[in-house]
Design a protein around this motif. Structure first.
Motif, PDB file in Angstrom:
ATOM      1  N   TYR A 132      -0.464  14.439  -2.902  1.00  0.00           N
ATOM      2  CA  TYR A 132      -1.769  14.609  -1.786  1.00  0.00           C
ATOM      3  C   TYR A 132      -0.870  14.392  -0.441  1.00  0.00           C
ATOM      4  CZ  TYR A 132      -5.566  13.007  -4.647  1.00  0.00           C
ATOM      5  OH  TYR A 132      -6.320  13.114  -5.836  1.00  0.00           O
ATOM      6  N   PRO A 133      -1.355  15.514   0.604  1.00  0.00           N
ATOM      7  CA  PRO A 133      -0.679  15.284   2.571  1.00  0.00           C
ATOM      8  C   PRO A 133      -0.790  13.789   2.390  1.00  0.00           C
ATOM      9  CG  PRO A 133      -2.655  16.991   1.715  1.00  0.00           C
ATOM     10  CD  PRO A 133      -2.274  15.954   0.455  1.00  0.00           C
ATOM     11  N   PRO A 134       0.006  14.060   3.605  1.00  0.00           N
ATOM     12  CA  PRO A 134      -0.166  12.608   4.658  1.00  0.00           C
ATOM     13  C   PRO A 134      -1.073  11.661   4.784  1.00  0.00           C
ATOM     14  CG  PRO A 134       2.094  13.294   4.603  1.00  0.00           C
ATOM     15  CD  PRO A 134       1.415  14.562   3.871  1.00  0.00           C
ATOM     16  N   GLU A 135      -1.614  13.045   5.742  1.00  0.00           N
ATOM     17  CA  GLU A 135      -3.363  12.705   5.995  1.00  0.00           C
ATOM     18  C   GLU A 135      -4.170  11.767   4.648  1.00  0.00           C
ATOM     19  OE1 GLU A 135      -5.863  11.107   9.035  1.00  0.00           O
ATOM     20  OE2 GLU A 135      -3.680  11.705   9.305  1.00  0.00           O
ATOM     21  N   LYS A 136      -4.529  12.604   3.850  1.00  0.00           N
ATOM     22  CA  LYS A 136      -5.174  12.207   3.102  1.00  0.00           C
ATOM     23  C   LYS A 136      -4.987  10.823   2.095  1.00  0.00           C
ATOM     24  CE  LYS A 136      -7.416  14.737  -0.474  1.00  0.00           C
ATOM     25  NZ  LYS A 136      -9.183  15.147  -0.169  1.00  0.00           N
ATOM     26  N   ARG A 137      -3.531  11.270   2.167  1.00  0.00           N
ATOM     27  CA  ARG A 137      -2.914   9.698   1.063  1.00  0.00           C
ATOM     28  C   ARG A 137      -3.737   8.201   2.184  1.00  0.00           C
ATOM     29  NH1 ARG A 137       3.014  10.275   0.925  1.00  0.00           N
ATOM     30  NH2 ARG A 137       2.511  12.262   0.267  1.00  0.00           N
TER      31      ARG A 137
ATOM     32  N   GLU B 141       0.804  -1.299   0.020  1.00  0.00           N
ATOM     33  CA  GLU B 141       0.110   0.171  -0.085  1.00  0.00           C
ATOM     34  C   GLU B 141       1.159   1.619   0.335  1.00  0.00           C
ATOM     35  OE1 GLU B 141      -3.879  -1.073   2.450  1.00  0.00           O
ATOM     36  OE2 GLU B 141      -2.160  -0.911   3.147  1.00  0.00           O
ATOM     37  N   LYS B 142       1.616   1.633   0.835  1.00  0.00           N
ATOM     38  CA  LYS B 142       3.149   2.525   0.687  1.00  0.00           C
ATOM     39  C   LYS B 142       3.505   2.493  -1.048  1.00  0.00           C
ATOM     40  CE  LYS B 142       4.820   1.580   5.662  1.00  0.00           C
ATOM     41  NZ  LYS B 142       5.683   1.369   6.668  1.00  0.00           N
ATOM     42  N   GLU B 143       3.636   1.478  -1.429  1.00  0.00           N
ATOM     43  CA  GLU B 143       3.554   1.724  -2.452  1.00  0.00           C
ATOM     44  C   GLU B 143       3.535   2.200  -3.501  1.00  0.00           C
ATOM     45  OE1 GLU B 143       6.256  -1.740  -6.482  1.00  0.00           O
ATOM     46  OE2 GLU B 143       5.894  -2.008  -4.112  1.00  0.00           O
ATOM     47  N   TYR B 144       1.796   2.074  -3.333  1.00  0.00           N
ATOM     48  CA  TYR B 144       0.624   2.269  -4.553  1.00  0.00           C
ATOM     49  C   TYR B 144       0.517   3.825  -4.184  1.00  0.00           C
ATOM     50  CZ  TYR B 144      -4.215   2.951  -6.219  1.00  0.00           C
ATOM     51  OH  TYR B 144      -5.367   3.395  -6.812  1.00  0.00           O
ATOM     52  N   ALA B 145       1.097   3.833  -2.614  1.00  0.00           N
ATOM     53  CA  ALA B 145       0.965   5.807  -2.622  1.00  0.00           C
ATOM     54  C   ALA B 145       1.717   6.276  -2.813  1.00  0.00           C
ATOM     55  CB  ALA B 145       0.397   6.117  -1.057  1.00  0.00           C
ATOM     56  N   GLU B 146       2.713   5.879  -2.791  1.00  0.00           N
ATOM     57  CA  GLU B 146       3.780   6.065  -3.773  1.00  0.00           C
ATOM     58  C   GLU B 146       4.085   6.920  -5.138  1.00  0.00           C
ATOM     59  OE1 GLU B 146       8.529   5.380  -4.251  1.00  0.00           O
ATOM     60  OE2 GLU B 146       7.979   4.765  -2.653  1.00  0.00           O
ATOM     61  N   THR B 147       3.222   5.844  -5.915  1.00  0.00           N
ATOM     62  CA  THR B 147       3.020   6.206  -7.591  1.00  0.00           C
ATOM     63  C   THR B 147       2.281   6.560  -7.999  1.00  0.00           C
ATOM     64  OG1 THR B 147       4.063   3.608  -7.800  1.00  0.00           O
ATOM     65  CG2 THR B 147       2.888   4.330  -9.516  1.00  0.00           C
ATOM     66  N   TYR B 148       1.202   6.913  -7.200  1.00  0.00           N
ATOM     67  CA  TYR B 148      -0.501   7.183  -7.435  1.00  0.00           C
ATOM     68  C   TYR B 148      -0.375   8.768  -7.031  1.00  0.00           C
ATOM     69  CZ  TYR B 148      -0.674   3.229 -10.738  1.00  0.00           C
ATOM     70  OH  TYR B 148      -0.965   2.646 -11.398  1.00  0.00           O
ATOM     71  N   LEU B 149      -0.789   8.452  -5.479  1.00  0.00           N
ATOM     72  CA  LEU B 149      -0.886   9.385  -4.188  1.00  0.00           C
ATOM     73  C   LEU B 149      -0.602  10.318  -3.937  1.00  0.00           C
ATOM     74  CD1 LEU B 149      -3.016   6.706  -2.100  1.00  0.00           C
ATOM     75  CD2 LEU B 149      -4.065   8.102  -4.970  1.00  0.00           C
TER      76      LEU B 149
END
Length: 506
Positions: free
Chosen positions: A253-258, A242-250
């Motif tokens: 966004y700020p951390p809390e929204k991510r 999920e961290k990898e997904y967030a790094e790729t797509y999100l």
């Protein structure tokens, strides 16, 4: 009655500025049953700007929208076409959906627009299927894609196709309704849908558009642009994937929204009982939208990372060129790979072997590649001609021939594609190209027979998907020759790389 300058400007805005018209004149029913002005969200603003850009460029609009569920695109298209139909004379607008319930819902949106619009024209006829404006002689009407005869018998200037992937009788619709839309300036066709697998009418249209076979443009709307797709994060702890997904797509966004979006994503995946179904309903990229429960050989997230990675500067690694020549209706594709970066993709829709040989000779003279690997499965013409010209850095590759490591791979095609897959495990860079991404994910994960890795046959991919992954094959061909240890050291040293500022549009 004389209008003031302010009133004149306001009327001009209402007539020519859709976002202004929408928030001042149109009303929608919200998910919590409130009636509010239509203020465009991020997805709608993006799509509006894309539509206006296309109109300025071509004079007409032909767009295919690949989207997640409830992104607001249908509401936007209804507003766009209502705006035009209620302001201009003799326009005929038609909505076609896959089922009567959805058709009725879309038409209800249009009727609410007209009911609440303070500048609404006089209505001559209003029923379940039609809205006819008396003084303008303009008409808004709807149909359901259950009958192949729907929409026949008249000319349509503005056409909204909803959930196209679920249409029935698409052959009749294509030759009937679609032919009733004149190919002239001012006409607009917007076909939007969530993806529903491979090989259907909508999928074929998207692939053809990505490959430049039609005048349609593909617009993609990712799920994470919607603010409401978020969950509380009090007890949420993201996993590594999920961290990898967030790094790729999100990353925007700020951390809390991510975290809130990741929490919502995990919740929906649990509801669907698997990630592949979530990707179909709430895709993060075009290729992901059309995947099925089968796993692709090359991971989609790694492809997206390579698309959005910063370009390498000072890349002095050896250049390898992969060439997939045209065959039976396909294109010729040439891929330039220099170490960890695919620098360029060149496509030709019409090519013969001798012309290809001359083009490649020019590339060799200009760029000095260490090798040019040509798919010769169907013809050795270009290869032999280059050899005759004295070029010795040419290698002909038959996809069914013996692999370099024949103890592991059933043939060289399996070996090349698996080496391409492994290449994506590194920090690599490819062009930010939806078509290339689609090609790379079109090959399913391998099978093992007698302990050897085999890929599904190209003929079966083309039969199931309606296209051959020619860009993917050209990229895989850059791995047909193993780089020697000495060359590998040069390549690694050459890519002690600095980077350019991100140029990706995403």
């Amino acid at each position: 009655m004389t209008l003031t300058d302010a009133e004149t400007r306001k009327l001009e805005q209402i007539k020519f500025n859709l976002p202004y018209f929408a928030r001042n004149c149109l009303k929608i029913t919200t998910k919590d049953a409130r009636i509010e002005p239509l203020v465009l969200n991020r997805s709608q603003e993006y799509f509006h700007n894309l539509c206006e850009e296309e109109i300025k460029k071509t004079g007409r609009l032909r767009v295919l929208v690949v989207k997640g569920r409830q992104s607001g695109i249908s509401t936007y298209v209804a507003a766009r076409f209502y705006h035009k139909t209620s302001m201009r004379r003799a326009l005929k607008t038609f909505i076609l959906s896959h089922e009567s319930q959805t058709t009725a819902k879309l038409f209800h949106i249009v009727k609410l627009y007209n009911e609440k619009n303070p500048f609404a024209p006089t209505v001559k006829r209003s029923n379940a299927n039609e809205l006819l404006f008396e003084e303008l002689s303009s008409q808004y009407y709807v149909g359901t894609a259950g009958s192949g005869d729907v929409g026949r018998g008249g000319t349509v200037q503005l056409f909204h196709g909803s959930e196209v992937a679920m249409w029935k009788n698409t052959d009749d619709i294509e030759t009937g309704l679609m032919e009733s839309i004149p190919d002239i300036d001012g006409t607009e066709v917007i076909l939007e849908s969530t993806a529903k697998g491979l090989g259907n009418f909508f999928h074929r249209m998207v692939v053809d558009a990505l490959k430049g076979k039609t005048h349609y443009r593909v617009a993609f709307i990712p799920w994470f642009w919607m603010d409401e797709y978020e969950e509380p994060t009090k007890s949420f702890c993201p996993e590594e994937s999920e961290k990898e997904y967030a790094e790729t797509y999100l990353s925007e966004y700020p951390p809390e929204k991510r975290l809130a979006k990741l929490a919502w994503r995990r919740m929906k995946i649990a509801q669907y009982g698997g990630e592949w179904k979530f990707k179909q309903e709430y895709p993060s990229n075009v290729a992901e939208a059309f995947q099925t429960s089968s796993n692709a050989l090359i991971n989609s997230e790694r492809i997206m990372k390579a698309r959005t990675r910063e370009r390498f500067v000072g890349n002095q690694a050896p250049l390898i060129i992969g060439v997939d020549p045209a065959r039976s209706g396909d294109r010729t594709v040439i891929v330039f790979r220099r170490g960890r970066e695919i620098e360029q993709i060149i496509k030709y829709s019409d090519m013969d072997e001798m012309r290809l040989a001359n083009i490649l000779a020019g590339f060799i003279d200009k760029y000095e590649p260490i090798t040019v690997n040509i798919d010769c499965t169907n013809s050795w013409g270009a290869h032999d001609r280059l050899r005759e010209k004295g070029y010795n850095n040419i290698r002909g590759v038959h996809f069914g021939s013996k692999a370099t490591d024949d103890s592991l791979y059933a043939n060289i095609r399996a070996e090349m594609w698996c080496l391409l897959r492994d290449w994506f495990n590194e920090d690599v860079k490819i062009p930010d190209d939806d078509e290339f991404h689609t090609d790379l994910t079109s090959v399913p994960d391998y099978e093992e027979t007698d302990g050897k890795i085999r890929l599904i046959k190209k003929e079966k991919i083309k039969q199931e998907l309606g296209f051959s992954p020619d860009i993917g094959d050209a990229a895989a061909l850059t791995f047909a020759v193993r780089i020697s240890s000495a060359q590998k050291k040069i390549e690694n040293k050459a890519q002690g790389l600095t980077t350019l500022k991100k140029f990706s549009k995403r």
